[in-house]
Design a protein around this motif. Structure first.
Motif, PDB file in Angstrom:
ATOM      1  N   ILE A   6       0.840  -1.193   0.000  1.00 19.46           N
ATOM      2  CA  ILE A   6       0.000   0.000   0.000  1.00 19.46           C
ATOM      3  C   ILE A   6       0.879   1.247   0.000  1.00 19.46           C
ATOM      4  CG2 ILE A   6      -1.740   1.308   1.290  1.00 19.46           C
ATOM      5  CD1 ILE A   6      -2.425  -1.433   2.701  1.00 19.46           C
ATOM      6  N   ALA A   7       0.674   2.094  -0.994  1.00 22.00           N
ATOM      7  CA  ALA A   7       1.284   3.417  -0.982  1.00 22.00           C
ATOM      8  C   ALA A   7       0.195   4.363  -0.483  1.00 22.00           C
ATOM      9  CB  ALA A   7       1.750   3.818  -2.372  1.00 22.00           C
ATOM     10  N   GLY A   8       0.428   5.011   0.627  1.00 23.72           N
ATOM     11  CA  GLY A   8      -0.590   5.826   1.278  1.00 23.72           C
ATOM     12  C   GLY A   8      -0.820   7.162   0.622  1.00 23.72           C
ATOM     13  N   HIS A  79       2.798  14.487   4.660  1.00 26.83           N
ATOM     14  CA  HIS A  79       2.145  15.756   4.327  1.00 26.83           C
ATOM     15  C   HIS A  79       2.012  16.553   5.620  1.00 26.83           C
ATOM     16  CE1 HIS A  79       0.049  14.286   0.392  1.00 26.83           C
ATOM     17  NE2 HIS A  79       1.295  13.903   0.472  1.00 26.83           N
ATOM     18  N   ASN A  80       2.795  17.591   5.747  1.00 26.40           N
ATOM     19  CA  ASN A  80       2.776  18.435   6.945  1.00 26.40           C
ATOM     20  C   ASN A  80       2.956  17.619   8.224  1.00 26.40           C
ATOM     21  OD1 ASN A  80       2.374  20.871   5.495  1.00 26.40           O
ATOM     22  ND2 ASN A  80       0.227  20.287   5.230  1.00 26.40           N
ATOM     23  N   GLY A  81       3.870  16.655   8.181  1.00 23.54           N
ATOM     24  CA  GLY A  81       4.231  15.886   9.363  1.00 23.54           C
ATOM     25  C   GLY A  81       3.363  14.673   9.633  1.00 23.54           C
ATOM     26  N   THR A  82       2.389  14.396   8.773  1.00 23.18           N
ATOM     27  CA  THR A  82       1.530  13.238   9.019  1.00 23.18           C
ATOM     28  C   THR A  82       1.063  12.639   7.697  1.00 23.18           C
ATOM     29  OG1 THR A  82      -0.298  12.432  10.401  1.00 23.18           O
ATOM     30  CG2 THR A  82      -0.619  14.567   9.308  1.00 23.18           C
ATOM     31  N   TYR A  83      -0.002  11.839   7.742  1.00 21.27           N
ATOM     32  CA  TYR A  83      -0.487  11.099   6.571  1.00 21.27           C
ATOM     33  C   TYR A  83      -1.076  12.027   5.515  1.00 21.27           C
ATOM     34  CZ  TYR A  83      -1.322   8.215  10.770  1.00 21.27           C
ATOM     35  OH  TYR A  83      -1.223   7.608  11.981  1.00 21.27           O
ATOM     36  N   SER A  84      -1.138  11.507   4.291  1.00 17.14           N
ATOM     37  CA  SER A  84      -1.848  12.219   3.228  1.00 17.14           C
ATOM     38  C   SER A  84      -3.346  12.163   3.524  1.00 17.14           C
ATOM     39  CB  SER A  84      -1.571  11.576   1.869  1.00 17.14           C
ATOM     40  OG  SER A  84      -2.231  10.330   1.754  1.00 17.14           O
ATOM     41  N   THR A  85      -4.078  13.130   3.026  1.00 19.88           N
ATOM     42  CA  THR A  85      -5.527  13.170   3.223  1.00 19.88           C
ATOM     43  C   THR A  85      -6.192  11.949   2.619  1.00 19.88           C
ATOM     44  OG1 THR A  85      -5.455  15.573   3.210  1.00 19.88           O
ATOM     45  CG2 THR A  85      -7.595  14.560   2.812  1.00 19.88           C
ATOM     46  N   LEU A 109       5.395  -4.105   7.473  1.00 16.90           N
ATOM     47  CA  LEU A 109       6.622  -3.340   7.286  1.00 16.90           C
ATOM     48  C   LEU A 109       6.165  -1.935   6.945  1.00 16.90           C
ATOM     49  CD1 LEU A 109       9.626  -2.736   6.791  1.00 16.90           C
ATOM     50  CD2 LEU A 109       9.382  -3.770   4.519  1.00 16.90           C
ATOM     51  N   LEU A 110       6.432  -1.006   7.818  1.00 19.57           N
ATOM     52  CA  LEU A 110       6.015   0.384   7.664  1.00 19.57           C
ATOM     53  C   LEU A 110       7.183   1.195   7.120  1.00 19.57           C
ATOM     54  CD1 LEU A 110       3.876   2.595   8.179  1.00 19.57           C
ATOM     55  CD2 LEU A 110       4.794   2.761  10.506  1.00 19.57           C
ATOM     56  N   MET A 111       6.930   1.938   6.045  1.00 23.41           N
ATOM     57  CA  MET A 111       8.002   2.675   5.375  1.00 23.41           C
ATOM     58  C   MET A 111       7.563   4.092   5.050  1.00 23.41           C
ATOM     59  SD  MET A 111       9.225  -0.241   2.649  1.00 23.41           S
ATOM     60  CE  MET A 111       7.580  -0.563   2.048  1.00 23.41           C
ATOM     61  N   ALA A 112       8.552   4.906   4.733  1.00 19.89           N
ATOM     62  CA  ALA A 112       8.305   6.252   4.229  1.00 19.89           C
ATOM     63  C   ALA A 112       9.486   6.659   3.358  1.00 19.89           C
ATOM     64  CB  ALA A 112       8.125   7.253   5.361  1.00 19.89           C
ATOM     65  N   ALA A 113       9.175   7.408   2.323  1.00 15.36           N
ATOM     66  CA  ALA A 113      10.209   7.991   1.468  1.00 15.36           C
ATOM     67  C   ALA A 113       9.889   9.470   1.322  1.00 15.36           C
ATOM     68  CB  ALA A 113      10.210   7.313   0.098  1.00 15.36           C
ATOM     69  N   GLY A 122       8.381  12.271  10.427  1.00 16.52           N
ATOM     70  CA  GLY A 122       7.161  12.702  11.108  1.00 16.52           C
ATOM     71  C   GLY A 122       6.006  11.739  10.902  1.00 16.52           C
ATOM     72  N   VAL A 123       5.809  11.283   9.664  1.00 12.35           N
ATOM     73  CA  VAL A 123       4.707  10.356   9.396  1.00 12.35           C
ATOM     74  C   VAL A 123       5.006   8.985  10.001  1.00 12.35           C
ATOM     75  CG1 VAL A 123       5.432   9.520   7.098  1.00 12.35           C
ATOM     76  CG2 VAL A 123       3.002   9.659   7.670  1.00 12.35           C
ATOM     77  N   LEU A 124       6.261   8.567   9.993  1.00 11.48           N
ATOM     78  CA  LEU A 124       6.598   7.295  10.632  1.00 11.48           C
ATOM     79  C   LEU A 124       6.335   7.350  12.133  1.00 11.48           C
ATOM     80  CD1 LEU A 124       9.858   6.155   8.792  1.00 11.48           C
ATOM     81  CD2 LEU A 124       7.585   5.106   8.679  1.00 11.48           C
TER      82      LEU A 124
END
Length: 183
Positions: A6-8, A79-85, A109-113, A122-124
């Motif tokens: 899943i790409a959030g 997005h501004n330190g948290t998840y996308s809308t 497996l939780l990731m962020a780029a 921030g989102v992680l």
């Protein structure tokens, strides 16, 4: 093993979609489904909408995809330190399904780029605090900073050897967890 990647985001050319697709390709003998959030677009969650119209079918369909997986690979843009809308809305609607934890304890497996040096820190941080309260079973996390310098889009892989090795080590560790393979 069934992997749900899943790409959030609802972005058409998301760095997190590139990352989650690449990560899923590293697993051997796995059936992978890369999920695009666009087909799960729903009205913005509002209690009155839930009362008058119930839970949208898209939320139920998304939950069913989670339930059918042995492993979740979730890569979130910041997005501004948290998840996308787009992601947050799907998350909110799924959280309203009666007698259900959003992630249903499926190992993740939780990731962020990100294009910057913090790599979605921030989102992680937000997700590692919030997801366990909603059935999130986070077994590893991974951050890819400076995406444009560390990911080769043409080759569809991480070009930074150190970061690639880090991801591969985490995937090897996850692949060895028997409970993931037994589902």
């Amino acid at each position: 093993m069934k992997i749900l990647a899943i790409a959030g985001t609802n972005s058409e050319n998301s760095m997190n979609k590139h990352l989650v697709t690449y990560a899923s390709s590293i697993f051997e003998n796995a059936e992978v489904e890369v999920v695009d959030l666009n087909p799960f677009e729903m009205p913005i969650y509002k209690h009155e909408r839930e009362v008058t119209g119930g839970i949208p079918q898209e939320a139920k369909d998304f939950a069913a995809k989670i339930d059918g997986a042995n492993l979740l690979l979730v890569s979130l843009p910041e997005h501004n330190g948290t998840y996308s809308t787009a992601f947050k809305n799907v998350f909110d609607w799924v959280s309203r399904i009666k007698d259900r934890a959003v992630w249903n304890e499926v190992p993740m497996l939780l990731m962020a780029a990100s294009p910057g040096g913090r790599g979605g820190a921030g989102v992680l941080e937000a997700a590692t605090k919030r997801f366990p309260l909603h059935g999130g079973n986070i077994v590893e996390t991974f951050s890819l900073p400076f995406f444009n310098d560390n990911f080769d889009k043409a080759a569809q892989k991480i070009s930074n050897e150190e970061k690639d090795s880090e991801l591969r080590e985490k995937i090897q560790k996850i692949s060895a967890i028997e409970s993931i393979l037994e589902k």
